[in-house]
Design an enzyme around this catalytic site. Structure first.
Site, PDB file in Angstrom:
ATOM      1  N   HIS A  61      20.264  45.765 -30.918  1.00 32.57           N
ATOM      2  CA  HIS A  61      20.830  44.747 -30.020  1.00 32.57           C
ATOM      3  C   HIS A  61      19.949  44.557 -28.784  1.00 32.57           C
ATOM      4  O   HIS A  61      19.596  43.435 -28.426  1.00 32.57           O
ATOM      5  CB  HIS A  61      22.253  45.176 -29.609  1.00 32.57           C
ATOM      6  CG  HIS A  61      22.882  44.227 -28.655  1.00 32.57           C
ATOM      7  ND1 HIS A  61      22.796  44.378 -27.290  1.00 32.57           N
ATOM      8  CD2 HIS A  61      23.559  43.073 -28.869  1.00 32.57           C
ATOM      9  CE1 HIS A  61      23.421  43.377 -26.711  1.00 32.57           C
ATOM     10  NE2 HIS A  61      23.899  42.571 -27.650  1.00 32.57           N
TER      11      HIS A  61
ATOM     12  N   CYS B 279      14.440  33.695 -40.185  1.00 32.16           N
ATOM     13  CA  CYS B 279      14.981  33.826 -38.830  1.00 32.16           C
ATOM     14  C   CYS B 279      15.126  35.278 -38.404  1.00 32.16           C
ATOM     15  O   CYS B 279      15.627  35.562 -37.336  1.00 32.16           O
ATOM     16  CB  CYS B 279      16.301  33.081 -38.694  1.00 32.16           C
ATOM     17  SG  CYS B 279      17.597  33.772 -39.727  1.00 32.16           S
TER      18      CYS B 279
HETATM   19  C1  PEP Z   1      18.721  39.047 -39.886  1.00 29.59           C
HETATM   20  O1  PEP Z   1      19.458  39.867 -40.442  1.00 29.59           O
HETATM   21  O2  PEP Z   1      17.498  38.970 -40.095  1.00 29.59           O
HETATM   22  C2  PEP Z   1      19.271  38.091 -38.910  1.00 29.59           C
HETATM   23  C3  PEP Z   1      18.524  37.155 -38.388  1.00 29.59           C
HETATM   24  O3  PEP Z   1      20.569  38.246 -38.522  1.00 29.59           O
HETATM   25  P1  PEP Z   1      21.073  39.377 -37.491  1.00 29.59           P
HETATM   26  O4  PEP Z   1      19.847  39.954 -36.840  1.00 29.59           O
HETATM   27  O5  PEP Z   1      21.965  38.677 -36.542  1.00 29.59           O
HETATM   28  O6  PEP Z   1      21.779  40.327 -38.388  1.00 29.59           O
END
Ligand code: PEP
Ligand code: MG
Length: 567
Positions: A146, A523
């Site tokens: 986080h 992403c």
């Molecule tokens: C991922 O898992 O790569 C993602 C972009 O989602 P998060 O980091 O919010 O789990």
């Protein structure tokens, strides 16, 4: 020599008895600002072409132009006391605080200019305090924890996973590198190297010159990949747009749930035993969430926006503080013991592999209904105001592993959206896609693509699930793997092309076999890593999405990938 090598040279020579001897020459080392200047000068002197200029730059060096750095002289005199993960670049110096609330208060009420937030780990509740901090230092957590992800989004320096810290959060002290620190002591962090210094080191602000803009313009001419951003707030989105982002590839909606004005309603929703109770609480959240999206659409001025539905396990939103628990019990007409029992019932041993992502919408379809209403409502409203923007909402369903679960959630979204569009006599179009972040989704991508109009590779979870180690805890033992040369680098920072990359290739191929125009992006945090960007170009993705401050890096890396593959 410069003309011969077409680059700035660092030469050594000597003169002996009136005779000149050249000893050696090599391409000179340079700072990021100098690299830009040299590249532009060489083009102006017609020594190289813009494409050569683009290829001669190191995208990662751009970080130094976009974030504050330590004063070079002061840094030389400083003593490093420890190092940990370079989670978010830039240099920061400030007084230590141990809670996000203190960070906010010290800056807003006491007038402190610089604080560094030191935490065991951060959670979404800490976001406001993180905003007020110059830098963030955590004991736990990897490159996609986080603290790392949020700090990178904000452009704030962060060093994470410093397991050597012995922290006593209650008494607000910690030990590191043979020193004891207490609240208010100075500390300095280098988020580009992971170095930690137990003293104040002055910093110099980031400064962009015209050379930077020229290089970026050249890069844009050569690249094929589009560059989007991961942004959850209008502020981050605006920053990314200023850096050249061409849309939002990931808007994580859960971060919007933590704001003080709405967290209570979110908690009421989670702790309700009935559908009516949940719907009542969701009705309170809806206008706020719609307003979030309206602001995002306004900021993006018609550029595409992918909005990802609620992802984390619900217990993350629940109160831990006795006063907050009592407050919630009071609002809901329940006893403190009732609320504590609900909190206990939501406990999971493995929350990252638990009741999260689309699984929440399968259990509580009303959450997906509320989020759809918020997205579609915002899009209709802003489209009426700005028809020229031609807004097409992209709704992204997370953590899908089976086509039927995607079909189930998609059906809820589609019915809700269509009803709203009809009711408003609107012509709004929308798209529904999914994240590919579970290995099963990647290898059944031909099926998933029957329901999904786009895929976005969530390589944070995909890396976690493919390796089978936690994105939050793996840092503790991965260093042994680097020392023993089992892994060369952190797979959460640089894509593991052999394993995780193989899944991406399979999913891209299978997905496009089903739907030839399937739009593909990435992403996960890897979307801002130059070597991963080259991989994404070669695999044929349409775009990469990364945190705002990495957008220029991605533009340059994408151009280099295109030029290299053309060669
Ligand atoms: C991922 O898992 O790569 C993602 C972009 O989602 P998060 O980091 O919010 O789990
Ligand atoms: Mg994910």
């Amino acid at each position: 020599l410069e003309k011969h090598y077409r680059d700035m040279q660092d030469m050594e020579f000597t003169i002996e008895e009136g005779k000149l001897f050249m000893l050696q020459t090599r391409n000179g080392k340079r700072t990021a600002a100098a690299a830009m200047k040299i590249a532009c000068d060489l083009v102006d002197e017609k020594m190289i072409k813009p494409k050569d200029a683009v290829l001669m730059l190191d995208p990662k060096q751009l970080d130094a132009l976009l974030h504050p750095q330590f004063d070079a002289k002061a840094l030389k005199a400083a003593k490093k006391i420890a190092s940990a993960l370079p989670a978010s670049p830039g240099a920061a110096t400030g007084k230590i605080v141990f809670t996000a609330q203190d960070a906010t208060e010290w800056v807003t009420e006491r007038g402190e200019k610089k604080v560094i937030l030191v935490r065991l780990e951060t959670s979404p509740e800490d976001i406001e305090g993180m905003h007020y901090s110059q830098g963030i230092l955590t004991v736990r957590g990897g490159m996609t924890s986080h603290a790392a992800v949020v700090a990178r989004g904000m452009g704030t320096c962060c060093v994470s996973g410093c397991g050597d810290i012995k922290i006593d959060e209650e008494n607000k002290t910690f030990e590191l590198g043979g020193m004891t620190f207490k609240e208010g002591d100075w500390i300095s962090l280098d988020g580009s190297t992971g170095n930690i210094y137990g003293e104040e080191i002055p910093t110099v602000p980031a400064k962009l010159t015209g050379d930077f803009a020229r290089v970026m313009e050249w890069a844009d001419k050569f690249r094929k990949l589009k560059v989007r951003t991961n942004a959850d707030t209008p502020k981050d989105a605006k920053q990314a747009k200023d850096f050249g982002a061409e849309g939002i590839g990931l808007c994580r909606t859960e971060h919007m749930f933590f704001e003080e004005s709405r967290i209570k309603a979110v908690r009421e929703m989670i702790c309700s035993d009935t559908l009516e109770g949940r719907e009542k609480a969701l009705a309170k959240i809806l206008p706020m969430q719609q307003n979030d999206f309206e602001q995002i659409y306004e900021t993006l001025e018609g550029l595409p926006v992918t909005i990802r539905f609620l992802d984390p396990p619900l217990h993350e939103f629940l109160p831990t503080d006795e006063a907050d628990i009592a407050d919630l019990a009071n609002t809901m007409g329940k006893t403190v013991d009732d609320i504590k029992a609900i909190i206990r019932s939501l406990h999971e041993f493995n929350p990252m592999m638990g009741h999260r992502g689309c699984r929440l919408s399968v259990t509580y379809p009303e959450i997906a209904v509320m989020q759809t209403k918020a997205v579609i409502g915002a899009a209709i409203k802003i489209s009426e105001k700005h028809p020229e923007w031609k807004i097409v909402p992209e709704i992204m369903i997370p953590l899908v592993g089976e086509v039927k679960e995607l079909a189930y959630v998609k059906n809820i979204v589609t019915e809700t959206a269509k009803a709203m569009i009809k009711e408003n006599k609107s012509k709004l179009k929308f798209k529904i896609g999914t994240m590919i972040e579970i290995p099963r989704a990647a290898i059944t991508a031909d099926e998933i693509a029957t329901e999904a109009e786009f895929f976005s590779f969530g390589t944070n979870d995909l890396t976690q699930m493919t390796f089978g180690f936690s994105r939050d805890d793996a840092g503790k033992f991965l260093k042994d793997y680097y020392d023993k040369k089992i892994y060369e680098s952190d797979p959460f920072a640089k894509l593991d092309q052999k394993g995780v990359g193989q899944l991406i290739k399979i999913a891209a191929r299978l997905g496009r076999e089903t739907r030839s125009n399937l739009h593909l992006g990435i992403c996960g945090e890897h979307g801002g890593d130059p070597s991963t960007i080259e991989f994404c170009h070669n695999v044929g993705l349409d775009y990469v999405s990364c945190s705002p401050y990495r957008v220029p890096i991605a533009r340059l890396a994408a151009a280099q990938a295109a030029l290299k593959s053309a060669n």
